[in-house]
Design a protein around this motif. Structure first.
Motif, short mmCIF file in Angstrom:
data_model
loop_
_atom_site.label_atom_id
_atom_site.label_comp_id
_atom_site.label_asym_id
_atom_site.label_seq_id
_atom_site.Cartn_x
_atom_site.Cartn_y
_atom_site.Cartn_z
N ASN A 18 0.86 -1.09 -0.12
CA ASN A 18 0.12 0.07 0.11
C ASN A 18 0.59 1.21 -0.07
OD1 ASN A 18 -2.41 -1.29 -0.25
ND2 ASN A 18 -2.77 -1.37 1.87
N VAL A 19 2.20 1.26 0.65
CA VAL A 19 2.88 2.25 0.88
C VAL A 19 3.37 2.59 -0.66
CG1 VAL A 19 4.96 3.35 1.44
CG2 VAL A 19 3.65 2.09 3.20
N ILE A 20 3.96 1.34 -1.44
CA ILE A 20 4.37 1.70 -2.72
C ILE A 20 3.20 2.08 -3.88
CG2 ILE A 20 5.20 0.55 -4.72
CD1 ILE A 20 6.95 -1.09 -2.66
N ILE A 21 1.97 1.39 -3.54
CA ILE A 21 0.89 2.12 -4.54
C ILE A 21 0.40 3.50 -4.42
CG2 ILE A 21 -1.67 1.63 -4.75
CD1 ILE A 21 -0.87 -1.63 -4.29
N GLU A 49 -1.40 -8.00 -8.26
CA GLU A 49 -2.81 -7.90 -8.00
C GLU A 49 -3.39 -6.44 -8.33
OE1 GLU A 49 -3.76 -9.39 -4.23
OE2 GLU A 49 -2.97 -11.36 -4.60
N ALA A 50 -2.67 -5.50 -7.89
CA ALA A 50 -3.23 -4.27 -7.86
C ALA A 50 -3.22 -3.70 -9.31
CB ALA A 50 -2.48 -3.10 -6.97
N LYS A 51 -2.32 -4.01 -10.02
CA LYS A 51 -2.10 -3.75 -11.48
C LYS A 51 -3.40 -4.35 -12.27
CE LYS A 51 -0.71 -3.04 -15.83
NZ LYS A 51 -2.16 -3.43 -16.24
N ARG A 52 -3.45 -5.61 -12.06
CA ARG A 52 -4.34 -6.48 -12.66
C ARG A 52 -5.89 -5.88 -12.60
NH1 ARG A 52 -1.76 -12.37 -12.01
NH2 ARG A 52 -0.22 -12.06 -13.71
N SER A 53 -6.10 -5.33 -11.23
CA SER A 53 -7.30 -5.06 -10.87
C SER A 53 -7.53 -3.61 -11.52
CB SER A 53 -7.52 -5.07 -9.54
OG SER A 53 -7.02 -4.10 -8.89
N GLY A 54 -6.34 -2.81 -11.93
CA GLY A 54 -6.53 -1.53 -12.47
C GLY A 54 -6.45 -0.49 -11.42
N ASP A 55 -6.03 -0.98 -10.20
CA ASP A 55 -5.79 0.06 -9.30
C ASP A 55 -4.80 0.92 -9.43
OD1 ASP A 55 -6.54 1.03 -6.69
OD2 ASP A 55 -5.08 -0.02 -5.66
#
Ligand code: PGA
Length: 263
Positions: A18-21, A49-55
């Motif tokens: 989360n810090v990186i995102i 996962e965050a990239k795949r979900s478009g976040d």
């Protein structure tokens, strides 16, 4: 130093990711400092996962890895370049040309070290550096006795690190004893640093990092001098901290303050 103590390794990975995102959302062309080893693997899965979900998108981000074995080309399965491709880069949308790992097969490693530091600088410096920690307190391949202001250079691995990493090499396989690693000074130039540690094998190193003297005997203790260093650790890695309850109390107070500012 901020110390975030979480229940388990899963929570550490989630928090670190989360810090990186958040950093990438706030600054899409952020320069990330990245690490290898077992500890960041779960965090990398969360970024994927965050990239795949478009976040989040890594399209404009840049990265510099901490270290590489000297003598291994990037397509060698034990090289850290290969590790990064397999565990992160091949699964997100970062531009391949924007990813940097020290060149383990450089014809002139000494020159390559200087060039690596120069490239970090001309790219604008590292916004957020991710670190693991060795049982002996190393960060990157800065083993105990490393200069606290050192720059990227060739370093010899300790027998303990060679033994820790032997599990990745076959019995008859060449295992390098030398590396190229960002120096402690290079790491300290990063604007923000997060160090992740999980499991009881790291408890002594974490204690030395947080409560020991600032000393080259524990390279991670240099983080005591960093303006924005955050340790994200699980209960097992925190087990030997003398003032563990106080650090938890500080974090609860920090969270309360942040909440009150949001209202
Ligand atoms: P590990 O290594 O994550 O595999 O424990 C950390 C390190 O040696 O820096």
């Amino acid at each position: 130093m901020q110390i975030v103590i979480l229940e388990n390794a899963e929570a550490v990975a989630t928090h670190g990711a989360n810090v990186i995102i958040q950093k990438i959302k706030q600054k899409p062309d952020a320069v990330l400092g990245l690490a290898t080893g077992s500890t960041p693997l779960a965090l990398y899965r969360k970024l994927i996962e965050a990239k795949r979900s478009g976040d989040v998108s890594f399209l404009r981000s840049r990265s510099f890895n901490l270290d590489e074995y000297l003598g291994l080309p990037g397509d060698h399965p034990q090289s850290y370049r290969y590790f990064m491709q397999e565990n992160l880069f091949n699964h997100i949308d970062i531009e391949p040309g924007n990813t940097h790992v020290p060149p383990g097969n450089a014809a002139n490693p000494l020159k390559a070290c200087e060039e690596y530091d120069e490239l970090i600088e001309t790219t604008g410096g590292i916004d957020l550096q991710l670190l693991g920690i060795g049982r002996n307190g190393h960060i990157g391949f800065n083993e105990p006795s490393s200069g606290l202001t050192s720059r990227t250079r060739v370093k010899t691995l300790t027998p303990a690190t060679i033994e820790d990493n032997a599990r990745f090499f076959g019995a008859d396989e060449f295992q390098p004893h030398l590396s190229i690693t960002m120096g402690i000074g290079t790491i300290m130039d990063s604007r923000k640093i997060i160090l992740l540690a999980t499991g009881d094998s790291k408890a002594d190193a974490i204690r030395a990092t947080v409560e020991g003297p600032l000393s080259a005997s524990c390279p991670a203790s240099a983080l005591q001098m960093h303006k924005k260093a955050v340790l994200i650790i699980d209960e097992a890695a925190a087990a030997h901290l003398e003032h563990k309850e106080f650090y938890k109390h500080i974090e609860r107070e920090n969270q309360k303050l942040l909440q009150s500012l949001k209202q």
